[in-house]
Motif scaffolding. Structure first.
Motif, PDB file in Angstrom:
ATOM      1  N   ALA A  83       1.385   5.459  -8.129  1.00 24.22           N
ATOM      2  CA  ALA A  83       0.517   4.504  -7.437  1.00 24.22           C
ATOM      3  C   ALA A  83      -0.736   4.162  -8.227  1.00 24.22           C
ATOM      4  CB  ALA A  83       0.124   5.084  -6.077  1.00 24.22           C
ATOM      5  N   ARG A  84      -0.819   4.639  -9.456  1.00 17.42           N
ATOM      6  CA  ARG A  84      -2.020   4.443 -10.276  1.00 17.42           C
ATOM      7  C   ARG A  84      -3.260   4.934  -9.533  1.00 17.42           C
ATOM      8  NH1 ARG A  84      -1.427   0.943 -14.601  1.00 17.42           N
ATOM      9  NH2 ARG A  84      -3.557   0.174 -14.352  1.00 17.42           N
ATOM     10  N   GLY A  85      -3.069   6.005  -8.783  1.00 17.70           N
ATOM     11  CA  GLY A  85      -4.166   6.635  -8.062  1.00 17.70           C
ATOM     12  C   GLY A  85      -4.420   6.084  -6.680  1.00 17.70           C
ATOM     13  N   ASP A  86      -3.860   4.907  -6.384  1.00 21.16           N
ATOM     14  CA  ASP A  86      -4.143   4.248  -5.102  1.00 21.16           C
ATOM     15  C   ASP A  86      -3.065   4.599  -4.080  1.00 21.16           C
ATOM     16  OD1 ASP A  86      -5.161   2.685  -3.101  1.00 21.16           O
ATOM     17  OD2 ASP A  86      -4.600   0.767  -4.015  1.00 21.16           O
ATOM     18  N   VAL A  87      -3.146   5.801  -3.540  1.00 20.33           N
ATOM     19  CA  VAL A  87      -2.165   6.279  -2.564  1.00 20.33           C
ATOM     20  C   VAL A  87      -2.900   7.017  -1.461  1.00 20.33           C
ATOM     21  CG1 VAL A  87      -1.750   8.464  -3.785  1.00 20.33           C
ATOM     22  CG2 VAL A  87       0.042   7.517  -2.318  1.00 20.33           C
ATOM     23  N   GLN A  88      -2.380   6.947  -0.256  1.00 23.62           N
ATOM     24  CA  GLN A  88      -2.994   7.617   0.886  1.00 23.62           C
ATOM     25  C   GLN A  88      -2.028   8.615   1.514  1.00 23.62           C
ATOM     26  OE1 GLN A  88      -4.737   5.106   3.851  1.00 23.62           O
ATOM     27  NE2 GLN A  88      -6.113   4.084   2.430  1.00 23.62           N
ATOM     28  N   ASP A  89      -2.599   9.571   2.195  1.00 18.49           N
ATOM     29  CA  ASP A  89      -1.834  10.549   2.961  1.00 18.49           C
ATOM     30  C   ASP A  89      -1.003   9.815   4.006  1.00 18.49           C
ATOM     31  OD1 ASP A  89      -1.026  12.598   4.788  1.00 18.49           O
ATOM     32  OD2 ASP A  89      -2.732  13.816   4.175  1.00 18.49           O
ATOM     33  N   LEU A  90       0.270  10.141   4.089  1.00 15.73           N
ATOM     34  CA  LEU A  90       1.165   9.481   5.044  1.00 15.73           C
ATOM     35  C   LEU A  90       0.669   9.608   6.476  1.00 15.73           C
ATOM     36  CD1 LEU A  90       3.809   7.933   5.499  1.00 15.73           C
ATOM     37  CD2 LEU A  90       5.000  10.140   5.567  1.00 15.73           C
ATOM     38  N   SER A  91      -0.061  10.660   6.776  1.00 18.75           N
ATOM     39  CA  SER A  91      -0.586  10.850   8.129  1.00 18.75           C
ATOM     40  C   SER A  91      -1.550   9.741   8.525  1.00 18.75           C
ATOM     41  CB  SER A  91      -1.280  12.208   8.250  1.00 18.75           C
ATOM     42  OG  SER A  91      -2.445  12.267   7.444  1.00 18.75           O
ATOM     43  N   LYS A  92      -2.062   8.995   7.546  1.00 22.43           N
ATOM     44  CA  LYS A  92      -3.024   7.916   7.819  1.00 22.43           C
ATOM     45  C   LYS A  92      -2.350   6.553   7.969  1.00 22.43           C
ATOM     46  CE  LYS A  92      -6.799  10.290   5.435  1.00 22.43           C
ATOM     47  NZ  LYS A  92      -7.781  10.226   4.318  1.00 22.43           N
ATOM     48  N   LEU A  93      -1.036   6.507   7.819  1.00 20.89           N
ATOM     49  CA  LEU A  93      -0.323   5.233   7.947  1.00 20.89           C
ATOM     50  C   LEU A  93      -0.228   4.831   9.419  1.00 20.89           C
ATOM     51  CD1 LEU A  93       1.439   2.874   7.080  1.00 20.89           C
ATOM     52  CD2 LEU A  93       3.362   4.460   6.829  1.00 20.89           C
TER      53      LEU A  93
ATOM     54  N   LYS B 172       0.864  -1.176   0.000  1.00 22.37           N
ATOM     55  CA  LYS B 172       0.000   0.000   0.000  1.00 22.37           C
ATOM     56  C   LYS B 172       0.898   1.222   0.000  1.00 22.37           C
ATOM     57  CE  LYS B 172      -3.742   2.460   0.291  1.00 22.37           C
ATOM     58  NZ  LYS B 172      -4.715   2.520  -0.815  1.00 22.37           N
ATOM     59  N   MET B 173       0.603   2.174  -0.873  1.00 24.32           N
ATOM     60  CA  MET B 173       1.462   3.343  -1.018  1.00 24.32           C
ATOM     61  C   MET B 173       0.941   4.559  -0.266  1.00 24.32           C
ATOM     62  SD  MET B 173       2.582   2.675  -4.952  1.00 24.32           S
ATOM     63  CE  MET B 173       1.218   1.543  -5.190  1.00 24.32           C
ATOM     64  N   PHE B 174       1.903   5.311   0.262  1.00 21.26           N
ATOM     65  CA  PHE B 174       1.625   6.512   1.045  1.00 21.26           C
ATOM     66  C   PHE B 174       2.583   7.618   0.609  1.00 21.26           C
ATOM     67  CE2 PHE B 174       0.263   2.961   3.600  1.00 21.26           C
ATOM     68  CZ  PHE B 174      -0.900   3.398   4.217  1.00 21.26           C
ATOM     69  N   ALA B 175       2.186   8.856   0.861  1.00 17.88           N
ATOM     70  CA  ALA B 175       3.062  10.004   0.601  1.00 17.88           C
ATOM     71  C   ALA B 175       2.580  11.172   1.457  1.00 17.88           C
ATOM     72  CB  ALA B 175       3.045  10.396  -0.868  1.00 17.88           C
ATOM     73  N   PRO B 176       3.490  12.039   1.876  1.00 17.29           N
ATOM     74  CA  PRO B 176       3.060  13.206   2.648  1.00 17.29           C
ATOM     75  C   PRO B 176       2.306  14.202   1.770  1.00 17.29           C
ATOM     76  CG  PRO B 176       5.418  13.320   2.182  1.00 17.29           C
ATOM     77  CD  PRO B 176       4.951  11.967   1.717  1.00 17.29           C
ATOM     78  N   ASN B 177       1.274  14.802   2.341  1.00 16.71           N
ATOM     79  CA  ASN B 177       0.461  15.782   1.620  1.00 16.71           C
ATOM     80  C   ASN B 177       1.086  17.166   1.811  1.00 16.71           C
ATOM     81  OD1 ASN B 177      -1.554  17.133   0.284  1.00 16.71           O
ATOM     82  ND2 ASN B 177      -3.110  16.818   1.858  1.00 16.71           N
ATOM     83  N   ILE B 178       2.194  17.384   1.088  1.00 14.85           N
ATOM     84  CA  ILE B 178       2.967  18.623   1.215  1.00 14.85           C
ATOM     85  C   ILE B 178       3.374  19.113  -0.165  1.00 14.85           C
ATOM     86  CG2 ILE B 178       3.881  18.118   3.525  1.00 14.85           C
ATOM     87  CD1 ILE B 178       6.467  17.129   2.157  1.00 14.85           C
ATOM     88  N   GLU B 179       3.777  20.357  -0.253  1.00 15.58           N
ATOM     89  CA  GLU B 179       4.277  20.903  -1.510  1.00 15.58           C
ATOM     90  C   GLU B 179       5.707  20.417  -1.746  1.00 15.58           C
ATOM     91  OE1 GLU B 179       5.382  25.324  -2.928  1.00 15.58           O
ATOM     92  OE2 GLU B 179       3.240  25.074  -2.418  1.00 15.58           O
TER      93      GLU B 179
END
Length: 224
Positions: free
Chosen positions: A72-82, A38-45
């Motif tokens: 992630a082909r669209g399937d990514v979540q905010d890292l804060s939710k990990l 499951k992919m995650f990334a921070p929601n930052i600039e």
């Protein structure tokens, strides 16, 4: 039961985000081993946006989470939710986005700061004794967050690893131990459960990068 692995991205594209080939290699090796990712990334600039044709920054502004969705082909979540309890391991592909968006190594070197959500993620997995995989420049995250850890960013004083010697010196100055390894190898820090491989820190054919990342993924899953 299939191992559950979180993959943390830093955008899309080697010069300002996650390295595409490394990210893909991580996902392929996890899939082949029967793990779920499951992919995650921070929601930052992003620190900045680089024109990958010209190799120079533009005036654009882009968001790390939005750009990571491309990989992630669209399937990514905010890292804060990990949540660490939902996963057996975490893996960080490389790319300059790691050194620009997940931390400030690109401009501050060993004196950099690490994004608070990234730092919290690393500390959470470490605290639970769950393995952390890092490739290319990503091992500097461990060097900043885990004093005394062992990592590799390739072979020092070798022309095939043009950026390794200086990076390894900075890692050593942080009080960590740099382990000289080839592109095909990974290094396992058994004490900290940190697994690293140099990937594109080496000027190697892409299949050798792919195989080295496979070694890292296999070692992560063995520890999970």
């Amino acid at each position: 039961m299939a191992k559950r692995v979180a993959v943390v991205l830093a955008g899309c594209g080697v010069l300002d985000g996650s390295e595409v080939h490394e990210s893909s290699a991580v996902l392929v090796h996890l899939s082949r081993a029967g793990a779920t990712a499951k992919m995650f990334a921070p929601n930052i600039e992003q620190m900045h946006v680089v024109d990958h044709v010209k190799g120079s920054p533009t005036e654009e502004k882009r968001n790390v989470l939005v750009e990571s969705a491309r990989l992630a082909r669209g399937d990514v979540q905010d890292l804060s939710k990990l949540s660490v309890k939902d996963y057996d391991a975490v893996v960080f592909p490389g790319g300059f986005g790691v050194a620009k968006n997940l931390c400030s190594w690109a401009v501050q070197g060993k004196d950099c700061s690490v994004n608070e959500e990234v730092k919290a993620t690393l500390q959470a997995f470490h605290g639970e004794g769950k393995p952390i995989g890092l490739c290319c420049i990503s091992p500097v995250l461990a060097a900043k967050v885990f004093p005394g850890c062992e990592v590799t960013v390739g072979r020092e004083n070798d022309d095939k690893y043009p950026n390794t010697t200086d990076t390894a010196a900075a890692i050593t100055q942080l009080g960590c131990k740099h382990m000289s390894k080839s592109v095909a190898e990974s290094h396992v820090d058994e004490k900290n459960k940190v697994v690293t491989t140099c990937a594109f820190m080496c000027d190697a054919p892409i299949h050798e990068i792919f195989d080295g990342i496979g070694a890292m993924v296999q070692d992560v899953l063995k520890l999970a």
